[in-house]
Write a protein that holds these residues in place. Structure first.
Motif, mmCIF file in Angstrom:
data_model
loop_
_atom_site.group_PDB
_atom_site.id
_atom_site.type_symbol
_atom_site.label_atom_id
_atom_site.label_comp_id
_atom_site.label_asym_id
_atom_site.label_seq_id
_atom_site.Cartn_x
_atom_site.Cartn_y
_atom_site.Cartn_z
ATOM 1 N N PRO A 151 -0.952 -1.287 -2.934
ATOM 2 C CA PRO A 151 -1.617 -1.566 -1.648
ATOM 3 C C PRO A 151 -2.907 -0.781 -1.441
ATOM 4 O O PRO A 151 -3.749 -1.183 -0.635
ATOM 5 C CB PRO A 151 -0.559 -1.171 -0.614
ATOM 6 N N LEU A 152 -3.074 0.325 -2.166
ATOM 7 C CA LEU A 152 -4.277 1.124 -1.951
ATOM 8 C C LEU A 152 -5.552 0.359 -2.306
ATOM 9 O O LEU A 152 -6.638 0.712 -1.837
ATOM 10 C CB LEU A 152 -4.189 2.414 -2.769
ATOM 11 N N ILE A 153 -5.431 -0.649 -3.125
ATOM 12 C CA ILE A 153 -6.618 -1.440 -3.451
ATOM 13 C C ILE A 153 -7.144 -2.137 -2.200
ATOM 14 O O ILE A 153 -8.361 -2.225 -1.977
ATOM 15 C CB ILE A 153 -6.282 -2.460 -4.557
ATOM 16 N N HIS A 154 -6.233 -2.636 -1.349
ATOM 17 C CA HIS A 154 -6.664 -3.270 -0.093
ATOM 18 C C HIS A 154 -7.351 -2.248 0.816
ATOM 19 O O HIS A 154 -8.335 -2.558 1.493
ATOM 20 C CB HIS A 154 -5.463 -3.884 0.618
ATOM 21 N N LEU A 155 -6.808 -1.046 0.849
ATOM 22 C CA LEU A 155 -7.425 -0.006 1.684
ATOM 23 C C LEU A 155 -8.825 0.334 1.190
ATOM 24 O O LEU A 155 -9.766 0.439 1.982
ATOM 25 C CB LEU A 155 -6.544 1.244 1.684
ATOM 26 N N LEU A 156 -8.970 0.498 -0.129
ATOM 27 C CA LEU A 156 -10.291 0.806 -0.682
ATOM 28 C C LEU A 156 -11.268 -0.345 -0.422
ATOM 29 O O LEU A 156 -12.446 -0.111 -0.112
ATOM 30 C CB LEU A 156 -10.174 1.079 -2.180
ATOM 31 N N ASP B 267 2.024 -7.677 5.506
ATOM 32 C CA ASP B 267 2.752 -6.876 4.520
ATOM 33 C C ASP B 267 3.447 -5.724 5.247
ATOM 34 O O ASP B 267 2.787 -4.893 5.865
ATOM 35 C CB ASP B 267 1.778 -6.333 3.467
ATOM 36 N N PRO B 268 4.791 -5.654 5.203
ATOM 37 C CA PRO B 268 5.487 -4.560 5.917
ATOM 38 C C PRO B 268 5.041 -3.176 5.466
ATOM 39 O O PRO B 268 5.009 -2.244 6.279
ATOM 40 C CB PRO B 268 6.966 -4.801 5.572
ATOM 41 N N GLU B 269 4.666 -3.056 4.196
ATOM 42 C CA GLU B 269 4.245 -1.761 3.692
ATOM 43 C C GLU B 269 2.863 -1.375 4.198
ATOM 44 O O GLU B 269 2.542 -0.188 4.321
ATOM 45 C CB GLU B 269 4.264 -1.774 2.161
ATOM 46 N N MET B 270 2.043 -2.372 4.513
ATOM 47 C CA MET B 270 0.665 -2.112 4.925
ATOM 48 C C MET B 270 0.450 -2.337 6.420
ATOM 49 O O MET B 270 -0.669 -2.185 6.905
ATOM 50 C CB MET B 270 -0.282 -3.037 4.150
ATOM 51 N N ARG B 271 1.498 -2.676 7.160
ATOM 52 C CA ARG B 271 1.315 -3.066 8.564
ATOM 53 C C ARG B 271 0.723 -1.920 9.395
ATOM 54 O O ARG B 271 -0.212 -2.129 10.179
ATOM 55 C CB ARG B 271 2.646 -3.514 9.151
ATOM 56 N N LEU B 272 1.252 -0.725 9.256
ATOM 57 C CA LEU B 272 0.750 0.402 10.047
ATOM 58 C C LEU B 272 -0.697 0.720 9.700
ATOM 59 O O LEU B 272 -1.497 1.072 10.576
ATOM 60 C CB LEU B 272 1.633 1.631 9.826
ATOM 61 N N LEU B 273 -1.040 0.604 8.422
ATOM 62 C CA LEU B 273 -2.428 0.830 8.018
ATOM 63 C C LEU B 273 -3.345 -0.204 8.645
ATOM 64 O O LEU B 273 -4.446 0.120 9.121
ATOM 65 C CB LEU B 273 -2.530 0.805 6.498
ATOM 66 N N GLY B 274 -2.915 -1.461 8.665
ATOM 67 C CA GLY B 274 -3.735 -2.495 9.289
ATOM 68 C C GLY B 274 -3.892 -2.281 10.781
ATOM 69 O O GLY B 274 -4.989 -2.466 11.337
ATOM 70 N N LEU B 275 -2.818 -1.868 11.454
ATOM 71 C CA LEU B 275 -2.900 -1.604 12.897
ATOM 72 C C LEU B 275 -3.836 -0.433 13.186
ATOM 73 O O LEU B 275 -4.593 -0.462 14.162
ATOM 74 C CB LEU B 275 -1.501 -1.313 13.449
ATOM 75 N N ARG B 276 -3.781 0.573 12.340
ATOM 76 C CA ARG B 276 -4.684 1.718 12.522
ATOM 77 C C ARG B 276 -6.146 1.302 12.368
ATOM 78 O O ARG B 276 -7.014 1.691 13.152
ATOM 79 C CB ARG B 276 -4.330 2.806 11.506
#
Length: 531
Positions: free
Chosen positions: A120-125, A149-158
């Motif tokens: 998932p870090l690729i999406h963040l980068l 993505d449940p693993e990336m949901r909090l990152l997306g909300l942030r």
């Protein structure tokens, strides 16, 4: 380590077995194909061991050859993954450093070497690179895709929360923070933003539920949780005091239990108890709060607990508070005010002067002026104390984000932050004095923000404050001092005397004004006082 021990144990067992066979001679006869073979036990044991070893080695060789394509492919796959993670690490560092070009380059390289669905870090980068490039619309789209993505949901909300804040869309920011708080109550940014939303609307019960959910995670310090609960319960009790006295009392008593050194909670709890005629319990709460943190609101409510009490009874209660916290400025001021109401001018003066010796400040000098006016009516002495009050540090007040208030509030009126008010001496006065004197501060740190609600001052007060700010007399072009409808012009212009040398005229004084005590006018040793 266990494998090494197991290997040593096997070797030791084999050695013991061969030694045992060597000590016991014997023969082994094998008949095969019409022939009879006879060998010793030692030779037979060595032969069997050699056959077993040969079979194992042959099996290992066959297995290695059979699995060689998979092994080679795995080697190159691991090598490619390591290169991808190295590119991803370099890209994240570049994004943190603000290097948009390198971050985008490393993102493309990492996407080729690593599958994005497994890392998932690729999406963040990718989103961070878009933000650095100024493409906020694309970044928001990528953050929105993360919500699936449940693993990336909090990152997306942030990410969406920060973008909404950047655009000034407060409602959207609080919406994303609320969704994050529902999923992960331990997130400080989500809880703080959601608390601001609920407290702004007066939803104290909803805010308390959020704090309870945060407490259940056990990732926030217990004292922080107790403080937040105490503030919210105090605010709830403050709203219900005039409508639901029972609920207000329960909330305030619990708040006082959670934070015994929080004066507003003790004051609200005591008010609710007094309205229910439970004077004894309310007085105990105020006494405990006074021992923990002396506060003028606590003293005022304690002294006037019974509206029908005589002034001497109120004086006795003030003296009881003083016995609980001796050598305290608030205790002395409480006794001085009660003694003034009781017309005991000697005790009032002694208590006020004791407070000034401990902490000279504006309220103590104003109280001395009231005592002087009530006892002697000497207007000269009264003006002297008033002049000292102008020069003295201000009394403590509730201060939050540069806003000065006489009463406590649960949230800051400037930022909406919960529990922002502090009981302290406002530091904004120095900024006022510098602006009124129209001078540049000696150091940039002295240029403090002005208070939100500055008190109006007349011309004489402005002159005295400006004089105190610069530590010496100012050259005033013209000042008009208004006193009881009488106007006296004080010319600060330089005048030529008989010898032709310039001389500065002193401001005019009223005949019955003795002026400021010379001991207080030593300008050679005058310094700024922040507190």
């Amino acid at each position: 380590m266990i494998r090494i021990l197991f290997f040593l144990i096997v070797v030791f067992a084999l050695g013991l077995g061969f030694a045992w066979l060597a000590d016991r001679p014997g023969d082994m006869v094998v008949t095969f194909g019409g022939y009879q073979y006879q060998v010793s036990l030692m030779v037979a044991a060595v032969a069997i061991t050699a056959v077993v070893a040969a079979v194992m080695i042959s099996w290992w060789l066959v297995k290695s050859i059979w699995n060689s394509p998979y092994t080679i492919a795995r080697y190159f796959r691991v090598r490619q993954r390591d290169r991808g993670y190295q590119a991803l690490s370099t890209g994240m560092i570049a994004a943190g450093a603000g290097d948009a070009a390198l971050a985008r380059k490393m993102n493309k390289q990492a996407a080729k070497l690593i599958r994005s669905d497994t890392e998932p870090l690729i999406h963040l980068l990718d989103a961070q690179a878009s933000l650095l490039e100024g493409d906020h619309d694309t970044a928001r789209e990528k953050f929105e895709r993360m919500l699936d993505d449940p693993e990336m949901r909090l990152l997306g909300l942030r990410g969406l929360y920060l973008e909404a804040q950047r655009l000034g869309d407060l409602s959207a920011a609080r919406h994303y923070a609320g969704r994050a708080a529902d999923v992960a109550p331990q997130l400080g940014w989500a809880i703080d933003s959601t608390l601001e939303e609920k407290t702004a609307g007066g939803d104290w019960d909803g805010a308390l539920k959020l704090v309870d959910a945060q407490k259940s995670t056990r990732q926030v310090d217990r004292d922080v949780i107790n403080r937040r609960r105490a503030v919210l319960l105090t605010a709830k009790a403050q709203d219900l005091l005039d409508t639901d006295l029972t609920a207000a009392k329960a909330a305030a008593v619990e708040a006082n239990r959670l934070a015994p050194d929080f004066p507003p909670a003790a004051v609200i709890a005591a008010k609710a108890l007094f309205r229910q005629n439970d004077i004894r319990k309310g007085a105990k709460i105020l006494e405990a709060a006074w021992k923990a943190e002396p506060h003028p609101d606590v003293a005022d409510l304690y002294i006037h607990a019974r509206p029908g009490d005589a002034v001497l009874d109120r004086l006795s209660r003030a003296q009881k508070l003083q016995s609980l916290r001796t050598n305290n400025v608030e205790s002395s001021l409480a006794v001085a005010r009660a003694a003034l109401d009781a017309q005991d001018f000697k005790l009032a003066r002694e208590a006020a002067e004791a407070a000034i010796r401990m902490q000279p400040r504006e309220g103590a000098y104003l109280l001395l002026a009231d005592i002087e006016e009530a006892e002697t009516g000497d207007q000269g002495r009264v003006r002297q104390f008033l002049a000292r009050a102008v020069r003295a540090p201000r009394d403590p007040a509730w201060v939050a984000d540069g806003y000065v208030s006489e009463h406590w509030a649960p949230v800051s009126p400037a930022t909406g932050k919960l529990d922002a008010f502090e009981w302290r001496v406002p530091m904004e006065r120095l900024g006022q004095l510098i602006e009124q004197a129209d001078i540049e501060p000696a150091h940039p740190s002295l240029a403090l923000p002005l208070r939100a609600e500055p008190a109006a001052v007349d011309a004489s007060t402005a002159l005295i404050q400006a004089d105190e700010a610069v530590g010496g007399p100012l050259e005033i072009v013209e000042a008009v001092i208004v006193d009881d409808g009488t106007k006296a012009e004080a010319a600060g212009k330089t005048a030529e005397n008989a010898s032709g040398e310039p001389d500065v005229a002193e401001p005019a004084r009223l005949p019955d004004d003795p002026g400021v005590d010379p001991s207080q006018e030593d300008r050679s040793e005058r310094r700024f006082r922040l507190f």
